[in-house]
Motif scaffolding. Structure first.
Motif, PDB file in Angstrom:
ATOM      1  N   ILE A   1     -34.848  53.461  64.757  1.00  0.00           N
ATOM      2  CA  ILE A   1     -33.867  54.511  65.070  1.00  0.00           C
ATOM      3  C   ILE A   1     -32.499  53.861  65.265  1.00  0.00           C
ATOM      4  N   GLN A  38     -40.264  67.043  73.331  1.00  0.00           N
ATOM      5  CA  GLN A  38     -39.454  67.327  72.137  1.00  0.00           C
ATOM      6  C   GLN A  38     -40.251  68.053  71.058  1.00  0.00           C
ATOM      7  N   PHE A  68     -43.522  66.822  56.206  1.00  0.00           N
ATOM      8  CA  PHE A  68     -42.375  65.965  55.899  1.00  0.00           C
ATOM      9  C   PHE A  68     -42.800  64.729  55.111  1.00  0.00           C
ATOM     10  N   ARG A  73     -41.169  55.381  58.469  1.00  0.00           N
ATOM     11  CA  ARG A  73     -41.397  55.876  59.823  1.00  0.00           C
ATOM     12  C   ARG A  73     -42.381  57.052  59.801  1.00  0.00           C
ATOM     13  N   ALA A  74     -42.174  57.944  58.791  1.00  0.00           N
ATOM     14  CA  ALA A  74     -43.032  59.134  58.716  1.00  0.00           C
ATOM     15  C   ALA A  74     -44.501  58.758  58.547  1.00  0.00           C
ATOM     16  N   LEU A 103     -40.859  71.313  68.694  1.00  0.00           N
ATOM     17  CA  LEU A 103     -39.952  72.306  68.095  1.00  0.00           C
ATOM     18  C   LEU A 103     -40.305  73.663  68.711  1.00  0.00           C
ATOM     19  N   VAL A 108     -35.458  64.806  66.418  1.00  0.00           N
ATOM     20  CA  VAL A 108     -36.922  64.752  66.505  1.00  0.00           C
ATOM     21  C   VAL A 108     -37.527  64.890  65.111  1.00  0.00           C
ATOM     22  N   MET A 109     -37.023  65.870  64.356  1.00  0.00           N
ATOM     23  CA  MET A 109     -37.582  66.081  63.013  1.00  0.00           C
ATOM     24  C   MET A 109     -37.376  64.841  62.161  1.00  0.00           C
ATOM     25  N   LYS A 110     -36.209  64.232  62.313  1.00  0.00           N
ATOM     26  CA  LYS A 110     -35.974  63.009  61.532  1.00  0.00           C
ATOM     27  C   LYS A 110     -36.934  61.913  61.967  1.00  0.00           C
ATOM     28  N   SER A 111     -37.194  61.870  63.283  1.00  0.00           N
ATOM     29  CA  SER A 111     -38.131  60.838  63.768  1.00  0.00           C
ATOM     30  C   SER A 111     -39.545  61.114  63.267  1.00  0.00           C
ATOM     31  N   LEU A 112     -39.812  62.383  62.900  1.00  0.00           N
ATOM     32  CA  LEU A 112     -41.131  62.732  62.358  1.00  0.00           C
ATOM     33  C   LEU A 112     -41.185  62.536  60.848  1.00  0.00           C
ATOM     34  N   MET A 171     -30.643  61.899  70.289  1.00  0.00           N
ATOM     35  CA  MET A 171     -31.397  61.679  71.511  1.00  0.00           C
ATOM     36  C   MET A 171     -30.507  61.316  72.698  1.00  0.00           C
ATOM     37  N   ARG A 215     -30.815  67.739  69.059  1.00  0.00           N
ATOM     38  CA  ARG A 215     -31.955  66.927  69.478  1.00  0.00           C
ATOM     39  C   ARG A 215     -33.177  67.220  68.594  1.00  0.00           C
ATOM     40  N   GLN A 216     -33.342  68.528  68.256  1.00  0.00           N
ATOM     41  CA  GLN A 216     -34.464  68.886  67.369  1.00  0.00           C
ATOM     42  C   GLN A 216     -34.322  68.218  66.007  1.00  0.00           C
ATOM     43  N   PRO A 253     -45.046  66.829  60.751  1.00  0.00           N
ATOM     44  CA  PRO A 253     -44.943  65.475  60.175  1.00  0.00           C
ATOM     45  C   PRO A 253     -45.725  65.327  58.869  1.00  0.00           C
ATOM     46  N   ILE A 274     -30.764  59.977  64.490  1.00  0.00           N
ATOM     47  CA  ILE A 274     -31.774  60.188  65.536  1.00  0.00           C
ATOM     48  C   ILE A 274     -31.243  59.696  66.881  1.00  0.00           C
ATOM     49  N   LEU A 275     -30.655  58.538  66.847  1.00  0.00           N
ATOM     50  CA  LEU A 275     -30.166  57.950  68.096  1.00  0.00           C
ATOM     51  C   LEU A 275     -29.103  58.833  68.744  1.00  0.00           C
ATOM     52  N   THR A 281     -36.924  56.135  56.585  1.00  0.00           N
ATOM     53  CA  THR A 281     -37.389  57.488  56.933  1.00  0.00           C
ATOM     54  C   THR A 281     -38.822  57.681  56.458  1.00  0.00           C
ATOM     55  N   ILE A 295     -44.192  58.853  67.308  1.00  0.00           N
ATOM     56  CA  ILE A 295     -43.372  58.674  68.509  1.00  0.00           C
ATOM     57  C   ILE A 295     -43.695  59.782  69.505  1.00  0.00           C
ATOM     58  N   ALA A 324     -38.560  63.796  58.678  1.00  0.00           N
ATOM     59  CA  ALA A 324     -37.737  64.738  57.914  1.00  0.00           C
ATOM     60  C   ALA A 324     -36.518  64.014  57.363  1.00  0.00           C
ATOM     61  N   PHE A 345     -42.175  61.342  73.018  1.00  0.00           N
ATOM     62  CA  PHE A 345     -40.985  61.287  73.867  1.00  0.00           C
ATOM     63  C   PHE A 345     -41.309  61.726  75.294  1.00  0.00           C
TER      64      PHE A 345
END
Lengths: 249, 813
Positions: A58, A97, A114, A85-86, A99, B308-312, B402, B304-305, A111, B398-399, A82, A91, B314, A93
């Motif tokens: 990140i 977090q 995506f 990571r997917a 949706l 989060v989506m990017k961390s998942l 958050m 923030r969402q 996920p 993402i950073l 990206t 992760i 997206a 939190f």
């Protein structure tokens, strides 16, 4: 000795501030094996979250390298990261977090959609199975705001495992939970590591850390491994200090 | 299977139903406006284009009269042969247009309508032909007639029904006015504009011979000609006027040249529809600003969402799809009802406007183009409007997501923020000002939305104020209520005495002669064709003048005026570059004369005034070798009589004259004024409704922006509450925000309104007479309207904010 899954070499992170450079991480070196369950502890501002952000790609380091599962994530391009990571990192939190506008099951499916790892016909079934694993399948079609904090964190765990990642990272995953829920979440992490998933969590909770096999303490931007005994000793010292404060107050 | 993106899109849309309703409603209004207004125009234009055959349109229309009542007229064939022999003439046809008195057998009162007959048999008309809807054309001498379909609809008449007609041609002292029963042989449709003052809802067509028998009119009252082309018509029409004046007893007192490729009915419908449709698009574009605000707010809210989506896993594209999808979702929610309602609304609007365009929309119709336009624009506007915030959202890291604190490090350091900080204002007002400064981008969009709305409102207000002023100026110039135009030349003094002796409530009866002339060197401000100008001949020797001419320069006509004295309008003076004391040459009815300008009038439409007897001499209106008045102008005793009161007097005069064997055509000025006023008011209502729709969209934008402000600052409200702020303090903060935006929008809307009113004036081709003057009342009405709109739009979120309690907010957080 087992082969290293995560290798961190001379990791430095420095922020430029009006008052001059602020060194958050000052040359961290670390090796973590596949299936390790690792806890990172340390006082506020010590650089725990910054380090975790480096591990999940990140954030980028000022210098140094991180290799995870043979991939040097400090040199990879953002688009590749990206995808990586997917498929490789889950992760969790502190504040879950989730949706808020889609159902619990859809949160877990997200996920998979995506990353496009599972066939679309299989995704819902897998999501329900994961929720079942954490004992909340009956909540699948509720929206997150209808669940308790503990339940929401279990959804976050299920979501983190959606693509069967090799690495699960939790940033204060129990910081917002009561003792019982926190214990359950930790148990879940333990079971994951026992199945071969590498788990790294950041926490303040030294009580929970007692059961974690590997504990690293980050202090002033540097990292050092602490044994369970050392952790227990430190906790005893802290308790004594607390009692003395109470006596004098 | 529904994908996460789709689920997220609809989840977000449905999770904030109030906001979704506001945004979708604004898009709905825009789409409704676009579909309705463009459909209306399309339906009308397609009806007109279907009915009006351009190759059968006449290019010149003339009004004909004769100088003496006992004059021997050439036969219709001879006359039309003469006309057809003139250079460039392709086809010519003569008409009789006359008054008609009719009633259904058994009814008490006769209604007044129009009788039209063509010299060419109805089934062989080459120019502006009738369409036979039902039955047959009438046979001459069989007491048959056809009625226009609008008359059939108005009076519920069918083929075979009978109508009782007054045979005014047979009227005379001691005989009265005989009645005859005629049968309706057919129903016809006349899609072309015939003659002014002819209402199709009371128009009857007969054969030429029968029209002569009913009305007593022996020759033609109108002539229509088609030339080989429009340019020839322009070049040759005055030659034809001269030939008719010099070689026949007819006097062409008025003549118009028309370009068949620019049919006024079609172009007027298309222009009005385009202008209104564009205003509909403006409403839609305005709703786009609202979408920008809302999507921007969603992106900020969900930063923030996004992280989060990017961390998942997206990607940026996933986020573009999601947030553009939300905009598209708003569009869909607005477009579907907008189109579904716009289709019937367009049909009914077209049906309602059809009368003004001299056409009929009798069966359901829709415009596929307008529907497509509504769908495409309705979906494209929100998506395009959302692109910038969506693109910004897709770039969120993402950073950053958050660790976002809601405000950036430059907050409070800008000029405006520092200024507000130093102003000696109550905290609540200062908070409101700070909010404006903090959300500059969003409020700028809201302000632009409202500015366009204010601009449209004030622009339309200014436009119609100008139209009203011009019409008032025009109507005020005519100091009479009735114009009587006897079908045959009469002795003015005899008729005046007759009327004054028998009709009560008459203030004066004065002579009048009208003629259309050409002025050497004059070019109409309309450009292109020279339509000539009218000369109004009146009697300046009496203290009570039928014309109250407002002069910019010079003097009024009087007893001592030179016979060749003329008053001209400012437009003519400017075109000629001449003024009081200069001479100019006029030609018309085969004559030419040099006249001297004694006055320049501010009358808005180009025209001139002279002594009636000079006009009579010039045009050849004579009786027993002396100048004669063709018409009588009558002023009633009563101040500002209504159209109905005037009609009653006209009926009395008509009965009197008919009893004395005089048939005539009457003009009821108050009725004309009412018709014009109703027409203008009709357009005004449509334009104001359109402006109102834009204003509504603007108000929805403000309502949404302030609501978002309240939503975002719940924590702040909680803090204020916890330190003792009352409901009024909290509400005042948001009201201030709304009012500041409203006032700024009004200021920005001022130049927009000026430009818009000029644009609409130009687009509607209102002409030089309707030169726009921007009245002071427009910005005043604008500021009042804006304060009302902003106060109303801000009130709900302000009250909603003031009702929030600390416990509500903490529970929510």
């Amino acid at each position: 000795m087992a082969e290293s899954f995560i290798t961190v070499s001379n990791l430095v992170k420095t922020y430029q501030t009006p008052a001059g450079p602020l060194n958050i991480l000052r040359g961290i070196n670390l090796d973590i094996c596949k299936g390790d369950f690792v806890a990172l502890i340390g006082p506020s501002g010590s650089g725990k979250t910054t380090f975790l952000n480096m591990l999940t790609a990140i954030d980028t380091p000022t210098s140094g390298e991180i290799t995870i599962g043979g991939v040097n994530i400090t040199q990879a391009k953002p688009r590749k990261l990206t995808k990586w990571r997917a498929r490789n990192v889950g992760i969790v939190f502190q504040f879950f977090q989730l949706l808020p506008t889609i159902s619990v099951a859809d949160n877990v499916i997200a996920p998979m959609d995506f990353a496009n790892v599972w066939k679309s016909g299989e995704r819902r079934g897998r999501a329900l199975k994961l929720l079942g694993y954490f004992g909340i399948q009956d909540q699948a079609y509720k929206t997150p705001d209808m669940l308790s904090g503990g339940q929401q964190q279990r959804v976050a765990l299920a979501r983190a495992l959606a693509n069967n990642p090799a690495l699960v990272i939790g940033d204060e995953p129990t910081g917002n939970l009561d003792r019982m829920s926190a214990r359950n979440v930790f148990d879940a992490f333990r079971r994951l590591s026992e199945r071969g998933t590498t788990v790294i969590i950041v926490t303040h909770d030294r009580e929970l850390v007692r059961d974690v096999p590997k504990v690293f303490e980050i202090n002033d931007g540097l990292i050092g491994q602490t044994t369970l005994e050392a952790a227990a000793r430190r906790r005893t010292q802290e308790l004594q200090a607390l009692r003395q404060m109470q006596v004098f107050s | 299977m529904l994908k996460t993106r789709t689920r997220k899109i609809w989840g977000d849309i449905l999770s904030r139903k109030g906001r979704t309703a506001l945004v979708s409603m604004s898009i709905f209004i825009g789409v409704l406006g676009v579909v309705t207004l463009f459909s209306m125009g399309d339906i009308l234009v397609s009806r007109l284009e279907h009915d009006i055959q351009k190759d059968k349109l006449s290019m010149v229309k003339m009004g004909l009269t004769t100088s003496e009542s006992e004059v021997v007229l050439p036969s219709g064939d001879e006359f039309l042969q003469l006309v057809s022999a003139q250079p460039g003439v392709e086809t010519a046809d003569g008409q009789i247009t006359s008054q008609l008195y009719f009633k259904e057998p058994g009814s008490d009162d006769f209604d007044q309508g129009s009788l039209i007959a063509y010299f060419t048999p109805m089934n062989e008309l080459q120019l502006e032909p009738l369409q036979l809807v039902e039955g047959d054309y009438p046979a001459a001498g069989s007491k048959q007639l056809t009625v226009e379909r609008r008359m059939a609809d108005t009076y519920d008449l069918k083929v075979g029904d009978a109508l009782a007609l007054r045979m005014v041609s047979q009227a005379g002292e001691g005989i009265g006015i005989p009645e005859e029963t005629w049968t309706i042989s057919g129903i016809v449709f006349q899609p072309y504009t015939v003659v002014d003052n002819v209402k199709m809802s009371s128009t009857v067509f007969t054969t030429f011979e029968d029209a002569q028998y009913i009305s007593g009119v022996q020759g033609f009252t109108n002539l229509q000609i088609r030339y080989t082309d429009y340019e020839t018509a322009q070049a040759e029409s005055s030659h034809l006027t001269n030939v008719i004046s010099t070689e026949t007893p007819y006097i062409p007192y008025i003549s118009f040249v028309f370009d068949p490729d620019e049919n006024e009915q079609i172009s007027e419908a298309a222009n009005i529809s385009s202008v209104l449709g564009i205003l509909g698009i403006v409403a839609l574009v305005v709703s786009g600003f609202l979408v920008v605000n809302v999507v921007n707010s969603i992106v900020i809210e969900q930063k923030r969402q996004i992280g989060v989506m990017k961390s998942l896993g997206a990607t940026g594209w996933d986020n573009v799809v999601i947030y553009a999808g939300i905009a598209l979702g708003y569009g869909l929610l607005g477009v579907v009802p907008g189109v579904l309602l716009g289709i019937p609304a367009g049909y009914f609007a077209a049906k309602g406007m059809a009368g003004n365009m001299n056409t009929i929309v009798d069966k359901f119709d829709f415009s596929a183009t307008s529907i497509m336009m509504g769908v495409v624009i309705g979906l494209a506007v929100p998506v395009l409007a959302a692109l910038i915030p969506v693109f910004n959202g897709s770039r969120v890291k993402i950073l950053d997501a958050m660790t976002d604190l809601g405000i950036d490090s430059s907050y409070g350091k800008g000029f405006f923020a520092r200024l507000v900080g130093r102003l000696p204002l109550p905290v609540t007002i200062r908070q409101g000002l700070s909010n404006v400064s903090q959300k500059k981008g969003r409020l700028a969009f809201t302000m632009i939305t409202l500015a366009i709305a204010a601009g449209a409102f004030m622009g339309i207000f200014a436009l119609f104020s100008s139209v009203d002023r011009v019409l008032d100026n025009t109507f005020d110039t005519y100091n009479v209520e009735i114009l009587v135009q006897p079908d045959q030349q009469q002795d003015f003094a005899t008729v005046r005495r007759l009327i004054e002796d028998h009709i009560e409530g008459i203030q004066f009866v004065q002579p009048h002669n009208g003629l259309q002339v050409e002025i050497e060197g004059y070019e109409s401000a309309e450009g292109g064709a020279d339509y000539g100008v009218s000369v109004e001949g009146y009697d300046p020797d009496t203290p009570l003048s039928p014309f109250l001419i407002d002069l910019k320069d010079g003097v009024q006509l009087s007893e001592s005026s030179d016979p060749n004295a003329i008053i001209i309008t400012l437009g003519i003076a400017d075109s000629l570059g001449k003024g009081v004391g200069d001479t100019m040459v006029i030609t018309g009815a085969g004559s030419k004369r040099e006249v001297t300008i004694v006055g320049v009038s501010t009358f808005p439409f180009d025209g001139t005034w002279m002594r009636w007897d000079t006009v009579a001499e010039f045009a050849g209106y004579t009786l027993n070798g002396q100048p004669a008045a063709r018409n009588l102008l009558i002023k009633l005793d009563e101040d500002d009589p209504t159209a109905a009161e005037t009609a009653d007097v006209i009926e009395d005069i008509n009965e009197l004259l008919l009893a004395n064997g005089i048939t005539a055509t009457y003009s009821n000025f108050p009725e004309f004024i009412e018709q014009i006023t109703t027409l203008v008011r009709g357009f005004q209502i449509i334009f104001n409704v359109t402006a109102g729709l834009i204003a509504l969209v603007g108000a929805l934008g403000l309502l949404t922006a302030i609501s978002m402000s309240v939503f975002e600052r719940q924590k702040e409200i909680g803090v204020m509450r916890s330190i003792g702020a009352g409901s009024i303090s909290v509400a005042l903060q948001f009201l201030t925000e709304g009012l500041i935006v409203g006032i700024l929008a009004w200021v920005v809307g001022l130049p927009i309104s000026y430009g818009l009113s000029q644009l609409i004036t130009a687009a509607l081709e209102l002409g030089d007479a309707f030169k726009l003057t921007y009245p002071a009342s427009a910005p005043i009405a604008g500021v009042i309207g804006m304060l009302a709109i902003t106060a109303l739009a801000s009130l709900y979120p302000s009250i909603s904010a003031s009702r929030k309690t600390v416990s509500d907010i903490l529970r929510y957080q």
